[in-house]
Design a protein around this motif. Structure first.
Motif, PDB file in Angstrom:
ATOM      1  N   ILE A 314       0.838  -1.190   0.000  1.00  0.00           N
ATOM      2  CA  ILE A 314       0.000   0.000   0.000  1.00  0.00           C
ATOM      3  C   ILE A 314       0.878   1.247   0.000  1.00  0.00           C
ATOM      4  O   ILE A 314       2.049   1.211   0.402  1.00  0.00           O
ATOM      5  N   ALA A 315       0.297   2.364  -0.462  1.00  0.00           N
ATOM      6  CA  ALA A 315       1.003   3.649  -0.448  1.00  0.00           C
ATOM      7  C   ALA A 315      -0.031   4.767  -0.431  1.00  0.00           C
ATOM      8  O   ALA A 315      -1.204   4.569  -0.790  1.00  0.00           O
ATOM      9  N   ARG A 316       0.407   5.937   0.003  1.00  0.00           N
ATOM     10  CA  ARG A 316      -0.482   7.108   0.009  1.00  0.00           C
ATOM     11  C   ARG A 316      -0.799   7.569  -1.410  1.00  0.00           C
ATOM     12  O   ARG A 316      -1.862   8.139  -1.661  1.00  0.00           O
ATOM     13  N   TRP A 317       0.139   7.363  -2.307  1.00  0.00           N
ATOM     14  CA  TRP A 317      -0.012   7.907  -3.660  1.00  0.00           C
ATOM     15  C   TRP A 317       0.876   7.132  -4.613  1.00  0.00           C
ATOM     16  O   TRP A 317       1.938   6.638  -4.227  1.00  0.00           O
ATOM     17  N   TYR A 318       0.441   7.004  -5.851  1.00  0.00           N
ATOM     18  CA  TYR A 318       1.244   6.414  -6.913  1.00  0.00           C
ATOM     19  C   TYR A 318       1.199   7.333  -8.139  1.00  0.00           C
ATOM     20  O   TYR A 318       0.172   7.995  -8.380  1.00  0.00           O
ATOM     21  N   PRO A 319       2.263   7.383  -8.939  1.00  0.00           N
ATOM     22  CA  PRO A 319       2.180   8.065 -10.240  1.00  0.00           C
ATOM     23  C   PRO A 319       1.348   7.181 -11.171  1.00  0.00           C
ATOM     24  O   PRO A 319       1.863   6.348 -11.907  1.00  0.00           O
ATOM     25  N   GLN A 320       0.044   7.350 -11.130  1.00  0.00           N
ATOM     26  CA  GLN A 320      -0.888   6.350 -11.642  1.00  0.00           C
ATOM     27  C   GLN A 320      -0.657   5.936 -13.090  1.00  0.00           C
ATOM     28  O   GLN A 320      -0.682   4.734 -13.390  1.00  0.00           O
ATOM     29  N   PRO A 321      -0.463   6.865 -14.036  1.00  0.00           N
ATOM     30  CA  PRO A 321      -0.232   6.389 -15.410  1.00  0.00           C
ATOM     31  C   PRO A 321       0.969   5.461 -15.520  1.00  0.00           C
ATOM     32  O   PRO A 321       0.931   4.477 -16.267  1.00  0.00           O
ATOM     33  N   SER A 322       2.022   5.752 -14.764  1.00  0.00           N
ATOM     34  CA  SER A 322       3.219   4.903 -14.807  1.00  0.00           C
ATOM     35  C   SER A 322       2.949   3.524 -14.217  1.00  0.00           C
ATOM     36  O   SER A 322       3.560   2.533 -14.631  1.00  0.00           O
ATOM     37  N   VAL A 323       2.029   3.455 -13.245  1.00  0.00           N
ATOM     38  CA  VAL A 323       1.683   2.177 -12.634  1.00  0.00           C
ATOM     39  C   VAL A 323       0.759   1.373 -13.543  1.00  0.00           C
ATOM     40  O   VAL A 323       1.005   0.190 -13.823  1.00  0.00           O
ATOM     41  N   ILE A 324      -0.324   1.997 -14.005  1.00  0.00           N
ATOM     42  CA  ILE A 324      -1.298   1.271 -14.824  1.00  0.00           C
ATOM     43  C   ILE A 324      -0.641   0.696 -16.073  1.00  0.00           C
ATOM     44  O   ILE A 324      -0.996  -0.404 -16.532  1.00  0.00           O
TER      45      ILE A 324
END
Length: 429
Positions: A314-324
């Motif tokens: 888990i994390a507070r935030w992810y750089p979402q486009p880079s993750v998806i």
């Protein structure tokens, strides 16, 4: 162009519209223009984090920055019990309260917007919101409306009403939803129309809070999920960006304590939906038993989680486009950025909506074969496991997603938007 122009973006005070605007702003900057952001004080730092100049506009009574930043978080958390209700049932609570708050933001913004615009002197203004700010329309420069919510925010009689989450075939349901929406919203709409008249604008028809820009209206929705309109929106004033995915920080998938050779899931209900901690804990428990790995975005509630399964991080935030871009499937809330990013990268999604256009996006994902709509609470472990397995193995769905991804990536939405904005600037010279 021969001279640098100033382009101002004014997104709604939420991460979905904000980050979509960042994607377009990055492309405008690459063309040599100066980009500035008008921002609710609660979003201060979001745009400067991407290197853009910020100018605050109070959207409510002035308050300490920490209170301002929590305004919408507290608003959403106060409505968590209503997340269990259908879109129709939410009209009398969440939707009503939302529109009251949104009209209030328009009234407050009008107090400061004229002076802020005079200060930054934009040559073009892009607004991503669901309500008109008269000062922008009246400033005397071209303005563009960005529709980062579901495409049916631009209404038509033959498509489902915005926020309804209804099938395109449920015509009786459409009529029932529209009638109840207008009944609930009328006192709020009357107040908004009084405000428009005070500002020298004509009142809007019941249920309408924003008009189309005479210059251009940019919609995020890609062609494969567009609603089947009998009268298409005129292309000279409405342009579909085929998604508009921003560039974000790179992300390296961490090593898990277990299942490092198994498919990877990403679970996020957005910055506001992360307040639904009990649902996220239930998902963690169930996925912890399955042969996968999973990254969970839990927002500011990290300290509410203790022991985790070995296959969950888990994390507070992810750089979402880079993750998806790197995962195998996604579980999300139907926010338009998450919705478009999954399509852009060709990732199957299980959409568990709770409010607003998440309902519409969930239905479009399912009706068009790009994923599944799943009730937020009424599901069994077996049902969830089955849908995840289908997302990972269904060849028809994966072929559709591959084609949609190729189409969207070939269109380069942010660059497309920037070229359109530059054309408007040239015509205004």
């Amino acid at each position: 162009m021969s001279t640098q122009k100033v382009i101002a973006f004014f997104p709604e005070a939420a991460y979905g519209p904000a980050l979509n605007s960042v994607g377009i702003a990055q492309a405008c900057e690459a063309l040599g223009h100066k980009v500035v952001f008008l921002t609710d004080p609660g979003m201060t730092g979001v745009y400067s984090g991407y290197g853009f100049e910020e100018h605050s506009v109070n959207m409510s009574a002035p308050m300490p920055p920490e209170d301002m930043a929590r305004y919408w978080v507290d608003f959403i958390n106060g409505h968590i019990p209503n997340f269990r209700k259908s879109p129709f049932e939410q009209l009398d609570n969440y939707v009503k309260d939302c529109w009251e708050a949104i009209v209030n933001t328009a009234r407050w913004a009008q107090k400061e917007l004229p002076a802020v615009l005079d200060k930054i002197k934009p040559d073009l203004i892009c607004v991503d919101n669901v309500i008109l700010f008269p000062a922008i329309k009246q400033y005397g420069k071209p303005w563009v409306r960005i529709i980062s919510c579901s495409e049916n925010e631009v209404a038509a009689p033959d498509i489902p009403p915005h926020l309804s989450g209804m099938s395109v075939d449920d015509k009786e349901g459409h009529a029932r939803f529209r009638a109840r929406f207008e009944e609930v919203i009328k006192p709020i709409h009357d107040d908004f129309n009084s405000f428009l008249v005070e500002c020298g604008e004509q009142p809007y028809p019941l249920g309408t809070f924003f008009e189309a820009s005479p210059y251009m209206n940019l919609l995020l929705y890609p062609d494969p999920v567009r609603f089947p309109r009998s009268k298409p929106l005129p292309p000279e004033r409405f342009h579909y960006l085929q998604g508009c995915v921003r560039k974000d920080k790179p992300y390296e998938i961490p090593t898990f304590k277990a299942n490092n050779d198994k498919p990877l899931l990403y679970v996020s209900f957005g910055s506001l939906g992360s307040g639904d901690v009990e649902l996220l804990k239930r998902l963690i428990k169930v996925i912890g038993k399955l042969p996968y790995r999973a990254l969970f975005n839990v927002g500011e509630y990290l300290d509410r989680y203790d022991a985790l399964p070995d296959n969950v991080l888990i994390a507070r935030w992810y750089p979402q486009p880079s993750v998806i871009a790197q995962v195998d499937a996604v579980i999300h809330h139907g926010g338009n950025n998450s919705f478009n990013e999954c399509l852009f990268f060709g990732k199957p999604a299980i959409v568990m909506p709770y409010v607003w256009d998440g309902h519409d996006n969930a239905m479009r994902a399912q009706e068009t074969g790009h994923g599944f709509k799943l009730d937020r609470y009424e599901w069994t472990e077996e049902e969830l496991a089955g849908k995840i397995a289908t997302c990972l193995s269904d060849e028809v769905m994966r072929a559709k997603l591959k084609a949609t991804s190729a189409s969207m990536q070939s269109r380069k939405g942010p660059q497309d938007a920037a070229r359109i904005l530059e054309g408007i600037l040239k015509n205004a010279e």
